[in-house]
Motif scaffolding. Sequence first.
Motif, PDB file in Angstrom:
ATOM      1  N   TRP A 202       0.839  -1.190   0.000  1.00  0.00           N
ATOM      2  CA  TRP A 202       0.000   0.000   0.000  1.00  0.00           C
ATOM      3  C   TRP A 202       0.877   1.244   0.000  1.00  0.00           C
ATOM      4  O   TRP A 202       2.008   1.226   0.502  1.00  0.00           O
ATOM      5  CB  TRP A 202      -0.990   0.023   1.174  1.00  0.00           C
ATOM      6  CG  TRP A 202      -0.379   0.336   2.506  1.00  0.00           C
ATOM      7  CD1 TRP A 202       0.224  -0.533   3.364  1.00  0.00           C
ATOM      8  CD2 TRP A 202      -0.316   1.625   3.136  1.00  0.00           C
ATOM      9  NE1 TRP A 202       0.665   0.118   4.479  1.00  0.00           N
ATOM     10  CE2 TRP A 202       0.347   1.441   4.375  1.00  0.00           C
ATOM     11  CE3 TRP A 202      -0.752   2.887   2.778  1.00  0.00           C
ATOM     12  CZ2 TRP A 202       0.596   2.501   5.255  1.00  0.00           C
ATOM     13  CZ3 TRP A 202      -0.505   3.952   3.649  1.00  0.00           C
ATOM     14  CH2 TRP A 202       0.155   3.738   4.872  1.00  0.00           C
ATOM     15  N   LYS A 203       0.359   2.304  -0.585  1.00  0.00           N
ATOM     16  CA  LYS A 203       1.109   3.547  -0.724  1.00  0.00           C
ATOM     17  C   LYS A 203       0.128   4.705  -0.757  1.00  0.00           C
ATOM     18  O   LYS A 203      -0.889   4.652  -1.454  1.00  0.00           O
ATOM     19  CB  LYS A 203       1.942   3.509  -2.013  1.00  0.00           C
ATOM     20  CG  LYS A 203       2.660   4.804  -2.348  1.00  0.00           C
ATOM     21  CD  LYS A 203       3.308   4.707  -3.721  1.00  0.00           C
ATOM     22  CE  LYS A 203       3.952   6.022  -4.124  1.00  0.00           C
ATOM     23  NZ  LYS A 203       4.516   5.954  -5.501  1.00  0.00           N
ATOM     24  N   VAL A 204       0.414   5.753  -0.011  1.00  0.00           N
ATOM     25  CA  VAL A 204      -0.446   6.936  -0.004  1.00  0.00           C
ATOM     26  C   VAL A 204      -0.359   7.625  -1.360  1.00  0.00           C
ATOM     27  O   VAL A 204       0.736   7.822  -1.904  1.00  0.00           O
ATOM     28  CB  VAL A 204      -0.037   7.910   1.120  1.00  0.00           C
ATOM     29  CG1 VAL A 204      -0.853   9.199   1.031  1.00  0.00           C
ATOM     30  CG2 VAL A 204      -0.233   7.262   2.486  1.00  0.00           C
ATOM     31  N   MET A 205      -1.507   7.965  -1.930  1.00  0.00           N
ATOM     32  CA  MET A 205      -1.526   8.662  -3.212  1.00  0.00           C
ATOM     33  C   MET A 205      -1.078  10.103  -3.033  1.00  0.00           C
ATOM     34  O   MET A 205      -1.520  10.795  -2.112  1.00  0.00           O
ATOM     35  CB  MET A 205      -2.928   8.635  -3.826  1.00  0.00           C
ATOM     36  CG  MET A 205      -2.990   9.297  -5.193  1.00  0.00           C
ATOM     37  SD  MET A 205      -4.665   9.600  -5.788  1.00  0.00           S
ATOM     38  CE  MET A 205      -5.203  10.918  -4.695  1.00  0.00           C
ATOM     39  N   ASP A 206      -0.195  10.556  -3.903  1.00  0.00           N
ATOM     40  CA  ASP A 206       0.290  11.936  -3.908  1.00  0.00           C
ATOM     41  C   ASP A 206      -0.010  12.519  -5.282  1.00  0.00           C
ATOM     42  O   ASP A 206       0.695  12.245  -6.256  1.00  0.00           O
ATOM     43  CB  ASP A 206       1.794  11.963  -3.614  1.00  0.00           C
ATOM     44  CG  ASP A 206       2.335  13.384  -3.439  1.00  0.00           C
ATOM     45  OD1 ASP A 206       1.814  14.304  -4.093  1.00  0.00           O
ATOM     46  OD2 ASP A 206       3.280  13.565  -2.648  1.00  0.00           O
ATOM     47  N   MET A 207      -1.065  13.320  -5.381  1.00  0.00           N
ATOM     48  CA  MET A 207      -1.508  13.845  -6.677  1.00  0.00           C
ATOM     49  C   MET A 207      -0.399  14.614  -7.374  1.00  0.00           C
ATOM     50  O   MET A 207      -0.168  14.452  -8.576  1.00  0.00           O
ATOM     51  CB  MET A 207      -2.724  14.749  -6.477  1.00  0.00           C
ATOM     52  CG  MET A 207      -3.985  14.034  -6.047  1.00  0.00           C
ATOM     53  SD  MET A 207      -4.860  13.214  -7.412  1.00  0.00           S
ATOM     54  CE  MET A 207      -5.555  14.609  -8.286  1.00  0.00           C
ATOM     55  N   SER A 208       0.309  15.462  -6.650  1.00  0.00           N
ATOM     56  CA  SER A 208       1.333  16.292  -7.261  1.00  0.00           C
ATOM     57  C   SER A 208       2.519  15.458  -7.728  1.00  0.00           C
ATOM     58  O   SER A 208       2.976  15.585  -8.863  1.00  0.00           O
ATOM     59  CB  SER A 208       1.800  17.354  -6.254  1.00  0.00           C
ATOM     60  OG  SER A 208       2.837  18.139  -6.794  1.00  0.00           O
ATOM     61  N   ALA A 209       3.020  14.578  -6.860  1.00  0.00           N
ATOM     62  CA  ALA A 209       4.181  13.762  -7.205  1.00  0.00           C
ATOM     63  C   ALA A 209       3.874  12.800  -8.345  1.00  0.00           C
ATOM     64  O   ALA A 209       4.766  12.464  -9.137  1.00  0.00           O
ATOM     65  CB  ALA A 209       4.657  12.985  -5.976  1.00  0.00           C
ATOM     66  N   GLU A 210       2.628  12.367  -8.449  1.00  0.00           N
ATOM     67  CA  GLU A 210       2.243  11.419  -9.495  1.00  0.00           C
ATOM     68  C   GLU A 210       1.792  12.110 -10.776  1.00  0.00           C
ATOM     69  O   GLU A 210       1.396  11.451 -11.743  1.00  0.00           O
ATOM     70  CB  GLU A 210       1.128  10.502  -8.976  1.00  0.00           C
ATOM     71  CG  GLU A 210       1.561   9.623  -7.807  1.00  0.00           C
ATOM     72  CD  GLU A 210       0.432   8.780  -7.234  1.00  0.00           C
ATOM     73  OE1 GLU A 210      -0.566   8.570  -7.958  1.00  0.00           O
ATOM     74  OE2 GLU A 210       0.530   8.348  -6.074  1.00  0.00           O
ATOM     75  N   GLY A 211       1.830  13.434 -10.770  1.00  0.00           N
ATOM     76  CA  GLY A 211       1.473  14.187 -11.977  1.00  0.00           C
ATOM     77  C   GLY A 211       0.001  14.128 -12.307  1.00  0.00           C
ATOM     78  O   GLY A 211      -0.381  14.156 -13.489  1.00  0.00           O
ATOM     79  N   ARG A 212      -0.834  14.079 -11.287  1.00  0.00           N
ATOM     80  CA  ARG A 212      -2.278  14.022 -11.522  1.00  0.00           C
ATOM     81  C   ARG A 212      -2.908  15.373 -11.204  1.00  0.00           C
ATOM     82  O   ARG A 212      -2.351  16.186 -10.489  1.00  0.00           O
ATOM     83  CB  ARG A 212      -2.911  12.925 -10.666  1.00  0.00           C
ATOM     84  CG  ARG A 212      -2.262  11.560 -10.851  1.00  0.00           C
ATOM     85  CD  ARG A 212      -2.997  10.479 -10.083  1.00  0.00           C
ATOM     86  NE  ARG A 212      -2.199   9.261 -10.013  1.00  0.00           N
ATOM     87  CZ  ARG A 212      -2.125   8.341 -10.975  1.00  0.00           C
ATOM     88  NH1 ARG A 212      -2.823   8.519 -12.078  1.00  0.00           N
ATOM     89  NH2 ARG A 212      -1.369   7.277 -10.835  1.00  0.00           N
TER      90      ARG A 212
END
Length: 348
Positions: free
Chosen positions: A326-336
């Motif tokens: 599991w991994k916390v979603m990071d919108m900015s780091a993932e380019g979303r």
Amino acid sequence: MSVLKQAPASHPKIQKLPPLTLSIPELVTQHTPCTMHLSVLPPELACQLFHTMIHASRHWQRNKWWLFDRVVESPHRTSFFARKTDGIDDDETWQEAARYWYNGRMTSAPVRFPPEMEEACHIIEKIVNEEMKKRKPYSLEWRDQGKDFVWKANVAASNCYEGGKESVGYHSDQLTYLGPYPTIASLSLGTRRNFNLREVIPTGELSTRKARTFVIPLIHNSLTIMHASCQERFKHSIPPQAAVDLYRPAFPKYPHVEIEPSNCRINITFRFYRPDFRPNSIPLCRCGVPTILRPDMRNRSDGETDRYWWTCYAGAQNEGKGCNYWKVMDMSAEGRGCPTVDSEPVHN
């Protein structure tokens, strides 16, 4: 003095509220982050779409997955449909490039919207967009202000519930391709069934209140819009019913053909798969299988700092064996993200 000492006050008992039936659209809006719309399609189109989906449902499948060391099967039939394009541009190859996964298994090529569903979708999109314009967006919600639309349905999941025993338990819809705070439009055709909504109480509020079940009767040709925050705050179900009324279409499938009553309910959930959550952008777990996106329902707070995480779902098919990734979603780091106006989040 220890004998005379006052006993500590006991915690007040939290009252459990009985289920509440929301029989009119105004009550649905008052108590839930949903809106109810009646008679949304022209009567003849609603009947023809029902006939089309009933005929197609003969070939639909029941989902199977591993749960607690055994294989379970969904008590209803389901199918997946995709539109000619994704609604963002005119690229007709987006379905071929999409490798969708559901319950830990890659799906087969999606079926194109049949003509009746395409016609219904145009009508439903207008209703959804009018409703969304009345609401301020959450910061992570998709609101492309550079386009002529706010919400565009490019996929649809359809379910067939035959008789009162076929049902689905409490769940929230997977957000893997929908992204945070999605809007989902659910069209009901055929016999009436109850739609139950129950809030997931945040951990910090468990000592002060309990969840209440809201019952929404879904009648033929009605549309339930689950607005942003519904999937983060509520779980929903179609419970079994001891008996159901037969639905008698107002229009036959073919001219001069006798109308046959039906005990089936067809549900079509129109959804917008976001371009920033395309299948090739979904992270893989250590099993080599695409993860699924889950909201942190128990620890949500203000709609601005709520968390989501990517988690392994390979165990749904691999004899219940996953990697616990599991991994916390990071919108900015993932380019979303999407082009959206700055606005304060709204809580419904």
